[in-house]
Scaffold this motif. Structure first.
Motif, short mmCIF file in Angstrom:
data_model
loop_
_atom_site.label_atom_id
_atom_site.label_comp_id
_atom_site.label_asym_id
_atom_site.label_seq_id
_atom_site.Cartn_x
_atom_site.Cartn_y
_atom_site.Cartn_z
N PRO A 85 0.82 -1.23 0.00
CA PRO A 85 0.00 0.00 0.00
C PRO A 85 0.84 1.27 0.00
CG PRO A 85 -0.86 -1.59 1.59
CD PRO A 85 0.45 -2.12 1.14
N LEU A 86 1.93 1.28 0.74
CA LEU A 86 2.76 2.48 0.80
C LEU A 86 3.45 2.76 -0.53
CD1 LEU A 86 4.41 2.17 4.34
CD2 LEU A 86 2.55 3.66 3.65
N THR A 87 3.96 1.72 -1.17
CA THR A 87 4.64 1.93 -2.46
C THR A 87 3.67 2.28 -3.57
OG1 THR A 87 4.58 -0.49 -2.78
CG2 THR A 87 6.61 0.47 -1.89
N LEU A 88 2.43 1.80 -3.47
CA LEU A 88 1.43 2.17 -4.48
C LEU A 88 1.12 3.67 -4.45
CD1 LEU A 88 -1.10 -0.82 -4.22
CD2 LEU A 88 0.26 -0.16 -6.23
N LEU A 89 1.22 4.26 -3.26
CA LEU A 89 1.00 5.70 -3.16
C LEU A 89 2.09 6.49 -3.88
CD1 LEU A 89 -0.05 5.99 0.61
CD2 LEU A 89 -1.54 6.10 -1.40
N ASN A 90 3.29 5.92 -3.95
CA ASN A 90 4.41 6.63 -4.57
C ASN A 90 4.52 6.40 -6.07
OD1 ASN A 90 7.54 6.17 -5.45
ND2 ASN A 90 7.37 7.96 -4.09
N SER A 91 4.34 5.15 -6.49
CA SER A 91 4.65 4.82 -7.88
C SER A 91 3.53 4.13 -8.64
CB SER A 91 5.88 3.91 -7.92
OG SER A 91 5.62 2.70 -7.22
N LYS A 92 2.39 3.90 -7.98
CA LYS A 92 1.29 3.17 -8.60
C LYS A 92 1.70 1.75 -8.96
CE LYS A 92 -0.92 7.07 -8.46
NZ LYS A 92 -1.92 7.32 -7.40
N VAL A 97 9.56 2.09 -5.76
CA VAL A 97 9.65 3.49 -5.36
C VAL A 97 10.51 4.22 -6.38
CG1 VAL A 97 10.46 5.11 -3.60
CG2 VAL A 97 9.38 2.98 -2.91
#
Length: 545
Positions: A85-92, A97
């Protein structure tokens, strides 16, 4: 949390059970009893009384459930619950990342000898992939048997078939004169398999501060740090002597199972840069690359686990109390604490030091002179005793012989002239010896003041040839000054004495003896001085330094 449970269990006679909390508050929290079940705590040397309740135990259990490793894939549930979830916020893209801006962009001008070049290095378009490959071995809040305040934490990235990947574009340029132009741009990719990090911590949490922790500050990190008593610090921010550490890194280690490096040249001026990138990407070099990376990691972890990090931890604990609202030392307007700077080693030499050094040299000369005089006194005394044992006729004969030698020497000193004016010395030698002495002095002077050697560098990097003229130049005079400025005063003085003063002293004395007549310096003394110059002249081998 279990207070009611303890009090509801009655004792015969209507008494109440004594609570384990009765003994809490006077010491430090046993992390085994705080975080683990009673059975596990006893297993590792804890009391197993659950005297701190089960709140922290439930939280740790919940976190461990999230971190639980799948037996079939070897991956942790942390990947899906947190990392993705955290990496999806950054790079979809899960587990990835991006860093579109520059990681590093800087340059400098290098002036070494005849080299005058602008060096520029840039790292940009960085990307980290497969962050969601955390897996076994994985341990959180692990214990150390027999240690109540230590925890072990282990995390592994690059588990399975997908390695943890770092990639970036690199640009290196060196621009000097027309013959020195290097511009290389490449893509660098690092793939890490089974990258393991181990972090061991030690924390002595005060029981009274933990149980007096108000819920309103539960999200204040400074307040949690303030539960650890801060050690006493001196004016430089270093723990005082006799003050023990209350928090530290007890163990720090990192290891890479396998490292693969891949490089691709995009725009390279060096003709053989493509061969270099192929060599770096060759699977045959994987073992060497992995060994070098592990050696670097070992060096970095040793630095981080040293005194520098410990000093930062001690300072952080001292600042935490002033930033925690419920702490008596809280100061809402507290300014950052400034500590005195560490004093750098004083490499300067005072005049008193030089006077002391000169005094020691003079004292050494006096001691040697006293030893010489003492030996001479002993020899004269023995000679006197020996003379007293001789019969009268031998004494008379010896006295006559000594008187005759004295008369002969006086006559020789008054009737002879200097070696330069002597008719017994060939004319060519009369002038050749002084010329040789003066020429020798000129050679010494030239050797001491002129350029002794020059180092030039001719190198080839990735097929790009370049030359650095006059990379380093030195002479005895310049080297002596550099040694003095670098703090090697004793060595500089020795070089000055044996390489600068002594060679000219020998030549000057020889030159004077060649021209002075025996009336000014006796033949015997002249011979003794020449013998001594011959014997101690070899001590001047330092002049070839």
């Amino acid at each position: 949390n279990k207070w009611m449970e303890y009090n509801m269990k009655g004792l015969p006679g209507g008494g109440c059970l004594s609570s384990p909390l009765d003994s809490v508050g006077s010491g430090f929290v046993d992390l085994r009893d705080l975080l683990w079940t009673a059975t596990m705590a006893q297993d590792f040397g804890g009391s197993g009384l659950s005297q701190y309740g089960n709140l922290f135990r439930v939280v740790v259990g919940f976190v461990r459930d999230i971190f639980k490793v799948n037996e079939f894939t070897g991956l942790s549930g942390l990947n899906d619950a947190v990392v993705a979830p955290l990496t999806l916020l950054n790079s979809k893209e899960a587990g990835t990342v991006y860093q579109t801006s520059d990681l590093f962009n800087g340059g400098t001008q290098v002036k070494v000898g005849a080299l005058n070049a602008d060096v520029h290095f840039r790292a940009y378009d960085a990307k980290i992939e497969n962050l969601d490959t955390i897996g076994s071995p994985l341990q959180l809040f692990g214990g150390v048997r027999g240690e109540p305040y230590e925890l072990n934490n282990t995390m592994t990235f690059g588990v399975g078939e997908s390695p943890l990947t770092f990639s970036s574009k690199l640009l290196l340029s060196l621009n000097g004169d027309d013959d020195f132009q290097i511009n290389n741009e490449m893509d660098l990719r690092l793939e890490l398999f089974d990258a393991n990090a181990i972090l061991g911590t030690m924390a002595k949490i005060s029981e009274s501060r933990l149980f007096g922790f108000p819920l309103r500050d539960i999200f204040n990190l400074h307040c949690w740090l303030a539960t650890i008593p801060a050690p006493a610090l001196d004016s430089r921010g270093v723990r005082s002597r006799g003050s023990e550490a209350t928090a530290s890194l007890s163990n720090l280690d990192a290891h890479i199972g396998q490292l693969m490096m891949k490089a691709q040249c995009n725009n390279c001026s060096s003709p053989r840069m493509s061969e270099l990138t192929d060599l770096l990407s060759d699977p045959a070099t994987q073992k060497e690359t992995t060994d070098v990376a592990n050696a670097l990691l070992n060096y970095v972890t040793q630095l981080m686990g040293g005194n520098f990090i410990q000093v930062q931890i001690d300072r952080l604990l001292n600042d935490a109390a002033r930033k925690c609202p419920h702490n008596p030392a809280f100061d809402p307007d507290a300014a950052p604490v400034s500590y005195e700077a560490f004093e750098s080693p004083d490499s300067s030499y005072s005049m008193s030091y030089l006077v002391l050094l000169s005094g020691l040299v003079i004292a050494a000369i006096i001691v040697v002179s006293l030893v010489f005089l003492f030996i001479r006194f002993i020899v004269q005394r023995r000679h006197k005793k020996w003379v007293q044992t001789l019969p009268p006729h031998q004494l008379k004969k010896l006295a006559c012989q000594q008187k005759w030698e004295t008369v002969q020497e006086d006559q020789l000193n008054h009737t002879t002239i200097s070696m330069f004016r002597s008719k017994q010395v060939p004319c060519i030698m009369k002038w050749l010896i002084p010329v040789i002495i003066v020429a020798n002095a000129i050679f010494f002077l030239s050797g001491h003041l002129s350029l002794g050697a020059t180092v030039s560098i001719e190198a080839e990097v990735a097929g790009e040839k370049f030359t650095i003229e006059n990379f380093f130049e030195f002479s005895i005079a310049r080297s002596t000054i550099d040694i003095w400025n670098a703090g090697g005063r004793e060595l500089a003085i020795l070089i000055l004495m044996f390489s600068g003063i002594w060679p000219y002293t020998k030549l000057l004395m020889t030159f004077a003896l060649w021209f002075l007549p025996p009336s000014r310096i006796s033949v015997t003394r002249r011979g003794s001085i020449l013998i001594w110059l011959f014997l101690v002249g070899k001590r001047g081998l330092g002049c070839i330094f």
